[in-house]
Write a protein that holds these residues in place. Structure first.
Motif: not given
Length: 167
Positions: A108-109, A111-113, A116
């Protein structure tokens, strides 16, 4: 075959006499004789226990393919588990759950990054290709070429080796 005779066949298959079957089931020998004669119906749990001991079944659909034999549990794949080997199962299952949760959180981290802008909050360690650590050997000078090749090249430069061609 009537129920009493089926019950007798079950405990006989285990090599038990009527007395031994009575001891196993925590009943009197007279009760076992009454069940075999058919004057009293055989309790379901008595039949179920003998069937379990004969590896005919384990309770419930979740145990399909599993069986017990000679004090050991056998998996559907044929792996044999002794009682002392089963004691660590709960720890293994908890570790697997924790790993899955941690792995999902890490994904999940990641995927978020991806979306960005700028430097991501989490960068992989040097020499990590996403699956395995692939850190090359590093010499004392910080050179990442193969240490064996470095040694050979140093010997060649000093004139100690002439068997090396240019690489």
């Amino acid at each position: 075959m009537e129920q009493g005779q089926q019950f007798k066949a079950l405990y006989s298959s285990l090599g038990f006499s009527a007395d031994e079957a009575a001891q196993l089931l925590h009943v009197t020998t007279r009760s076992v004789h009454n069940w075999v004669s058919g004057s009293v119906p055989v309790p379901y749990m008595a039949v179920k226990l003998l069937r379990l001991m004969l590896r005919y079944e384990l309770p419930g659909k979740a145990w399909e393919g599993w069986h017990l034999s000679a004090g050991k549990l056998y998996t559907p794949e044929g792996f044999e588990l002794a009682p002392h080997e089963v004691s660590w199962w709960s720890l293994l299952v908890r570790q697997a759950r924790m790993f899955r949760a941690t792995f999902a959180e890490l994904n999940a981290i990641r995927h978020q990054n991806r979306g960005s802008v700028g430097k991501p909050a989490m960068t992989p360690a040097p020499g990590f290709n996403g699956r395995f650590a692939v850190t090359p050997p590093v010499s004392a000078t910080g050179d990442t070429r193969c240490l064996h090749c470095q040694k050979r090249r140093t010997q060649q430069r000093r004139g100690l080796r002439t068997d090396l061609g240019p690489k």
